[in-house]
Write an enzyme that holds these catalytic residues in place. Structure first.
Site, PDB file in Angstrom:
ATOM      1  N   CYS A 155       8.830 -52.430 -41.321  1.00 38.43           N
ATOM      2  CA  CYS A 155      10.377 -52.330 -40.981  1.00 38.43           C
ATOM      3  C   CYS A 155      10.687 -51.361 -39.930  1.00 38.43           C
ATOM      4  O   CYS A 155      11.379 -51.849 -39.158  1.00 38.43           O
ATOM      5  CB  CYS A 155      10.604 -51.387 -42.515  1.00 38.43           C
ATOM      6  SG  CYS A 155      10.775 -52.521 -43.871  1.00 38.43           S
ATOM      7  N   HIS A 156       9.865 -50.257 -39.664  1.00 38.13           N
ATOM      8  CA  HIS A 156      10.586 -49.516 -38.711  1.00 38.13           C
ATOM      9  C   HIS A 156       9.209 -48.597 -37.932  1.00 38.13           C
ATOM     10  O   HIS A 156       9.180 -47.867 -37.241  1.00 38.13           O
ATOM     11  CB  HIS A 156      11.341 -48.082 -39.144  1.00 38.13           C
ATOM     12  CG  HIS A 156      12.435 -48.734 -39.870  1.00 38.13           C
ATOM     13  ND1 HIS A 156      12.673 -48.981 -41.025  1.00 38.13           N
ATOM     14  CD2 HIS A 156      13.650 -49.114 -39.504  1.00 38.13           C
ATOM     15  CE1 HIS A 156      13.713 -49.339 -41.492  1.00 38.13           C
ATOM     16  NE2 HIS A 156      14.414 -49.336 -40.505  1.00 38.13           N
ATOM     17  N   GLY A 157       7.924 -49.525 -38.038  1.00 41.70           N
ATOM     18  CA  GLY A 157       6.755 -49.399 -37.255  1.00 41.70           C
ATOM     19  C   GLY A 157       6.196 -48.055 -37.577  1.00 41.70           C
ATOM     20  O   GLY A 157       5.752 -47.203 -36.592  1.00 41.70           O
TER      21      GLY A 157
END
Lengths: 191, 656
Positions: A155-157
């Protein structure tokens, strides 16, 4: 004059005590309306599960469900355990072991995150990214495991290592460890 | 309602009702609201939004008759609606696309309010109610999207509700407690879906109630308008019905064409394919994206990747995201400018354009993965978003000088919105040390006169005090070498030659053309008053019909249906004179020109704006009579003076 003062204080007292009782009463009336939102008895009843570890080969991982959440159970290889132990605690963005169901504050060493000794190869985590609740990749064979060979949240690494600790990315905390115990050498009880 | 009631009961029954529950009076006065007559089509979106709300409520109630709010059945029941329910596909697509249409309309409506300054006094509460409606809309849309219970629904809810867990950074345990309270479980679950359904059904009625207050507040203050100037008299307004109901209906028709086109041709264009996969708590989609209308705010959420003081990045992002809406509540007090409409704010309007660009850019970036250049760009645009409200708005409001209203008021007074063939015309002659003749320069100067630009200075010779047309021997002079133009005026010394950027505008009856030219005016120092006087004359003189042709052609002097009038204005002494000729001063030449004009029957008005004694003396001399002369010591007085001149001119014309 004196009589007026007496009246004044008596009236003040009545105002204040009426208001106090009113506030308590309103609060008591509102509380059920608020508390009904919290997890109910049926949600709490699903609070513990047992998982058989026997079929999990070295290097494999399974995902169980506990309280509606995925639980990552990984049978780590010796290399992965070594990798997790080699990390300096000062290199970690979050140096706390996030152990659910305890108030103990322990450093996020591999020893504190597993049951140690013979069972140190077993890593049990709540498989939810601590950023915004996505499920990190790394459970299945073909999955990307991120830069630290643990898990990677798409999702956001966020990158997690082989002990489920956040190493890189926006997630603020290590993945949590649910309360669990070995009920036999090949079986754990979570919750 | 603040405006006076215009309702008159026609029958005994109506009177009977009016004495008991005056609903007909309320409805009648509601429809009769005096509305500024200059509203443009951006003002139709209020009506369009009411329609959108109605569509969502009607289709939503019908859909709720077929939908099952449980984790087990929700996804299947949506498919059941699509496949089995009579017209279910149309109802669901209308409801889903309707949400997007609602947001398109609300974004335009809000941008309209920002541009025309509709949030400023006395409309602060009206604006703040609008922000409340916007928040309620976002909450409703978010929960509605969750009900589909597809992958995007589920993970969207997971990500957004998890935002509250960031509170843990301040008070450990509180954030998690809030999140579990919202979920009613230890994860997003059946209990979560069920309560989202209940609230999704409730909130639209809360929106409807707030809309009622919003419209009530509108009727108390009256509508703002594109000029941002409060209506002053009855003739500035028209009753809402039928004039604006008809306009709103037309705009609504066009909007519905677009709405229907999306419903029938591209119903899933604004959705995500992943939401046609049933929610799976064990598998996160590779790329979670919220609905398009949340993207700018989602980009702001993700732009904060760094800790600020004791606030960790995760909480910082949440604060920034909610702050981006909360800041809107404070606009009425953040904006320090007294001018409402950005049309009249030459500096601010470009910053406002930058804000609109930033929001669109954030919308684009919100859909991109949070990595590399996308993060940096999100941070830049997020920074501008907040800087616009917290720095630009208060600061520009203080330093900015609003573009000149006085001349525009005059234009508006004299020229009707829809000019006809016989309508009045206005010409503009901006001047400083010279006059910029623009495209007319070659016609008025001798060829090969050595023009360095299109600016001309005084005439010399016998034609200098007449309106003789420019021709051989009577051309206008130019300054061939501005570097050594120290032969201009003894008061100014050397280098006092200045060519104004604004060109002359010959007679025109187009408000837009005139207003645009007025916008381009800027003060350049130097006052060659005689030049302004001469050019005012030239542009209405029939002698010059070979120069000013077509729609700008001046009428004959002796036409009894025509009034020729000149309005002279200065804010300084007439002190700049091309001194190549007879040694006359600018003052004396201006007086001589005025005498010559008046002799031709031209009415000369003059306004001295903080001009000083000498200039006042000259202007008083120039004016056709004492009542043709005005002084002004503030921009408000200047406006009054201009409007008075304009009113006098229009009334003269009407009485003839």
């Amino acid at each position: 004059m004196a009589e007026n003062e007496t009246d004044g204080t008596r009236r003040d007292f009545l105002f204040i005590s009426t208001a106090a009782v009113g506030v308590v009463g309103a609060g008591a009336a509102v509380w059920p309306l608020v508390d009904q939102m919290n997890p109910d008895a049926s949600a709490q009843a699903l609070a513990s599960i047992e998982v058989d570890l026997d079929p999990i080969e070295e290097g494999q991982a399974i995902t169980a469900m506990w309280r509606g959440k995925p639980i990552f159970i990984r049978h780590r290889t010796a290399a992965e355990v070594e990798q997790a132990k080699d990390v300096q605690i000062t290199d970690l963005p979050d140096d706390q072991a996030r152990l659910l169901g305890t108030t103990k504050s322990l450093p996020a060493t591999d020893e504190n995150l597993t049951k140690g000794d013979d069972n140190e190869k077993w890593l049990v985590l709540v498989g939810i990214c601590t950023h915004l609740g996505c499920i990190p990749k790394g459970q299945r064979l073909g999955d990307t495991k991120g830069e630290f060979n643990g898990w990677f949240c798409p999702c956001h690494g966020s990158h997690y290592d082989t002990a489920g600790r956040i190493r890189k990315g926006p997630a603020p905390e290590n993945m949590a460890v649910p309360p669990y115990d070995f009920v036999s050498p090949t079986k754990i009880k979570i919750g | 309602m603040s405006h006076e009631s215009t309702y008159h009961p026609q029958s005994a029954t109506e009177r009977w009702i009016d004495d008991r529950l005056p609903l007909p009076r309320m409805a009648s006065d509601f429809m009769a609201m005096p509305t500024p007559r200059n509203l443009n089509y951006f003002y139709t979106f209020g009506g369009i939004l009411t329609f959108c709300l109605l569509v969502q409520i009607v289709t939503g109630i019908v859909l709720a008759m077929h939908y099952k709010p449980s984790a087990m059945n929700a996804f299947a029941s949506v498919e059941h609606i699509m496949r089995d329910v009579n017209w279910g596909w149309l109802l669901r697509y209308t409801h889903a696309v309707g949400a997007s249409m609602f947001f398109i309309a609300v974004f335009i409506h809000m941008a309209r309010g920002l541009w025309y300054g509709s949030y400023k006094a006395p409309r602060e509460i009206l604006w703040m109610l609008g922000v409340v409606i916007f928040l309620l809309m976002m909450a409703t849309a978010f929960m509605g999207y969750a009900l589909v219970w597809g992958q995007m629904s589920f993970w969207g809810v997971t990500v957004i509700t998890n935002l509250f867990s960031s509170v843990d950074a301040l008070i450990p345990g509180l954030g998690t407690g809030i999140v579990q309270w919202i979920w009613g479980d230890y994860a997003v679950s059946d209990a979560t879906l069920n309560r989202m359904f209940a609230l999704h059904y409730l909130l639209p009625f809360a929106i409807a109630g707030t809309v009622g207050l919003h419209i009530w507040a509108l009727h108390v203050t009256g509508s703002n308008n594109p000029q941002g100037i409060e209506v002053k008299q009855n003739t500035d307004t028209l009753p809402f019905h039928p004039y604006f109901t008809v306009k709103d209906m037309f705009a609504l028709g066009v909007f519905c064409l677009f709405f229907a086109w999306v419903v029938f041709q591209a119903p899933n264009y604004l959705g995500h394919a992943d939401n046609y996969i049933e929610a799976n708590p064990l598998s996160t989609p590779a790329h979670i994206v919220p609905e398009w209308y949340f993207l700018p705010f989602y980009a702001i959420l993700r732009a904060v990747t760094f800790d600020v003081l004791f606030i960790p990045a995760k909480l910082g992002g949440v604060i920034a995201m909610f702050g981006s809406i909360v800041v809107l509540f404070f606009l009425p007090w953040l904006d320090r400018s007294r001018v409402k409409s950005a049309n009249h704010r030459p500096i601010y309007k470009w910053f406002l354009v930058a804000l609109f660009v930033s929001v669109c850019a954030l919308g684009y970036l919100g859909a991109k993965p949070a990595e590399g250049i996308y993060v940096v760009l999100s941070q830049i645009f997020t920074a501008y978003y907040f800087a616009h409200f917290l720095i630009v708005m208060p600061f520009i409001g203080i330093i900015e000088r609003p573009s000149d209203r006085a001349a525009k008021d005059l234009v508006e007074e004299i020229i009707p919105e829809q000019p006809r063939s016989k309508s009045n015309r206005v010409a503009l002659a901006p001047y400083s040390a010279s006059v910029n003749a623009g495209i007319y320069a070659p016609d008025v100067t001798a060829s090969g006169a050595g023009n360095v630009d299109t600016c001309v200075v005084s005439r010399v010779g016998s034609a200098r005090l007449t309106d003789e047309k420019p021709s051989s021997g009577a051309y206008l002079e130019v300054v061939s070498d501005p570097e050594s133009a120290n032969d201009l005026d003894p008061h100014q010394g050397d280098s006092s030659y200045a060519c104004p950027e604004a060109e002359i505008l010959p007679l025109s009856k187009s408000r837009n053309e005139l207003n645009d030219r007025i916008d381009s005016l800027s003060a350049a120092g130097y006052t060659a008053g005689h030049l302004g006087t001469a050019w005012a004359w030239y542009m209405i003189s029939p002698e010059w019909k070979s120069v000013f042709t077509g729609a700008a052609k001046p009428k004959k002097y002796d036409d009894k249906d025509v009034i020729k009038a000149v309005l002279l204005m200065t804010d300084g002494a007439y002190n700049t004179m091309f001194s190549g000729t007879d040694g006359d001063t600018s003052d004396q030449t201006a007086r001589d020109l005025c005498d010559a004009m008046k002799a031709k029957g031209i009415a000369v008005y003059s306004v001295a704006f903080e001009a000083g004694d000498d200039a006042e003396e000259t202007l008083r001399y120039c004016a056709s009579s004492a009542t043709h002369y005005f002084t002004a010591d503030s921009s408000n007085e200047l406006r009054t003076a201009f409007v008075n001149v304009a009113k006098e001119l229009t009334s003269l014309r009407l009485t003839e």
